[in-house]
Design an enzyme around this catalytic site. Structure first.
Site, short mmCIF file in Angstrom:
data_model
loop_
_atom_site.label_atom_id
_atom_site.label_comp_id
_atom_site.label_asym_id
_atom_site.label_seq_id
_atom_site.Cartn_x
_atom_site.Cartn_y
_atom_site.Cartn_z
N PHE A 42 -0.17 -7.06 -7.42
CA PHE A 42 0.64 -7.65 -8.47
C PHE A 42 0.66 -9.18 -8.43
CE2 PHE A 42 2.16 -3.35 -8.08
CZ PHE A 42 2.36 -2.97 -9.40
N ARG A 43 0.88 -9.76 -7.25
CA ARG A 43 1.21 -11.18 -7.19
C ARG A 43 0.10 -12.08 -6.68
NH1 ARG A 43 5.57 -8.14 -6.64
NH2 ARG A 43 7.43 -8.77 -7.80
N ASP A 115 -0.10 5.36 -6.96
CA ASP A 115 -1.45 5.87 -7.23
C ASP A 115 -1.77 7.21 -6.57
OD1 ASP A 115 -2.08 5.13 -4.49
OD2 ASP A 115 -2.43 3.09 -5.20
N HIS A 130 8.48 4.36 -5.36
CA HIS A 130 8.41 4.00 -6.78
C HIS A 130 7.80 5.08 -7.65
CE1 HIS A 130 8.52 -0.48 -5.39
NE2 HIS A 130 9.72 0.05 -5.47
N THR A 200 1.93 -5.65 1.63
CA THR A 200 3.13 -5.92 0.83
C THR A 200 3.66 -7.30 1.14
OG1 THR A 200 5.42 -5.26 0.35
CG2 THR A 200 4.55 -4.71 2.53
N ILE A 241 -6.64 -5.11 4.94
CA ILE A 241 -5.99 -3.99 5.63
C ILE A 241 -6.95 -2.83 5.86
CG2 ILE A 241 -5.08 -2.92 3.53
CD1 ILE A 241 -2.56 -2.25 5.21
#
EC number: 2.3.1.286
Length: 247
Positions: A42-43, A115, A130, A200, A241
Site C-alpha cells: 500500500f504505502r 489474498d 482484515h 508491515t 521477506i
C-alpha cells in the site's frame, strides 16, 4: 541495539537459528509478505496508494465503508480490478511458514492480508484480521459466494437468492475488526516465545498494536523500511521477506 541485516542469505541463516531454538513461533504479517507474489503493497513507492486509478476517489477512499455505501459502482470497479488477485501464488515466505507449521514450530499466522495465500500455501491456523477476497456474503440473507463468482459479476453484485447486495468479507476503512480474531491474535502473541513480524509498516491500528502483547524471548522484524517498533526488536531483517525465509 538490535542487529540489522540487509543481506537475504544472512537474514535467512539468522532467522533459521532463532526458529530452530524456539518453542512456539507466531508470525504476524502485512502486505509486504505478498509483494513477491505480484500483489502490490500500500504505502511503498510502487504501492497501491501511489498508483494512478481512473476514479475521482483516491485508492484509500475507495477502500472505505463510506464509498461502498454511497458509490458502490465505483467501489466494486476498484475492488475487482485492484484488490482481487486470482492468479497470485504463494511465495517462499508463505511456503516456509506452512512448512514450519507442519513441523510444529509455527502455531499461528496472523495476517493483515486479504489474498488467502497463506491458506493456499498450506497454513491452517491463519487469523485474518482484515478478512479475505475469497469470501463474499449477501448483506440480507447471508448467502456466501467465492472470489470467482464476484469476478464474474458486473456493476453492483446481487445475491442470486434474494437480490440484495453482496459484500466482500473484508474490513473496510471505517469498519471495526472482528473481536474474536483480535482475541485469538492476542492469545497467540501473548503465549509464544518468538514473534516474527514481516512485511508491515506497523502504522495501521489497531492491528499494529498487537505487538505490545508479546512477552517472549525474541522479537524479529523483517521489513524493507524502518518501523515505529524497531527499537523493541532483537533482530531487524531489512531485506526481501521471501529471501529471508529461503532456507
Amino acid at each position: 541495539m538490535a542487529q540489522v541485516i540487509r543481506d537475504c542469505a544472512q537474514a535467512a541463516e539468522e532467522l533459521r537459528g532463532i526458529v530452530e531454538q524456539a518453542r512456539d513461533v507466531v508470525f504476524f504479517g502485512g502486505a509486504g509478505v505478498s509483494t513477491a507474489s505480484g500483489i502490490p503493497d500500500f504505502r511503498s513507492e510502487n504501492g497501491l496508494y501511489n498508483q494512478h486509478f481512473s476514479s475521482k476517489y483516491s485508492p484509500e477512499a475507495l477502500l472505505s465503508h463510506q464509498i461502498w455505501r454511497d458509490d458502490p459502482e465505483a467501489f466494486y470497479d476498484f475492488y475487482r480490478k485492484m484488490m482481487c488477485a486470482p492468479e497470485a501464488r504463494p511465495n517462499q515466505a508463505h511456503l516456509k511458514l506452512a512448512e514450519l507449521e507442519e513441523q510444529g514450530k509455527v502455531s499461528a499466522v496472523i495476517t493483515q492480508n486479504i489474498d488467502g495465500l497463506h491458506q493456499i500455501a498450506g497454513s491452517r491456523n491463519v487469523i485474518e484480521l482484515h478478512g479475505s477476497t475469497h469470501r463474499n456474503y449477501c448483506v440480507s440473507c447471508g448467502a456466501g459466494y467465492d472470489e470467482e463468482w464476484m469476478l464474474q459479476t458486473d456493476g453492483i453484485p446481487r445475491c442470486e437468492k434474494c437480490g440484495s447486495i453482496v459484500k466482500p468479507d473484508v474490513v473496510l476503512y471505517g469498519e471495526s475488526l472482528d473481536e474474536s480474531n483480535i482475541t485469538r491474535a492476542v492469545r497467540a502473541i501473548s503465549s509464544c516465545d518468538v514473534l516474527i513480524v514481516g512485511g508491515t509498516s506497523l502504522v495501521v491500528y489497531p492491528a499494529a498494536g498487537l505487538v505490545q502483547y508479546f512477552q517472549g524471548k525474541k522479537l524479529v522484524i523483517c521489513n524493507l523500511e524502518p518501523t515505529p517498533q524497531d527499537a523493541q526488536a532483537d533482530l531487524l531483517c531489512a531485506c526481501d521477506i521471501a529471501g529471508a525465509f529461503d532456507w
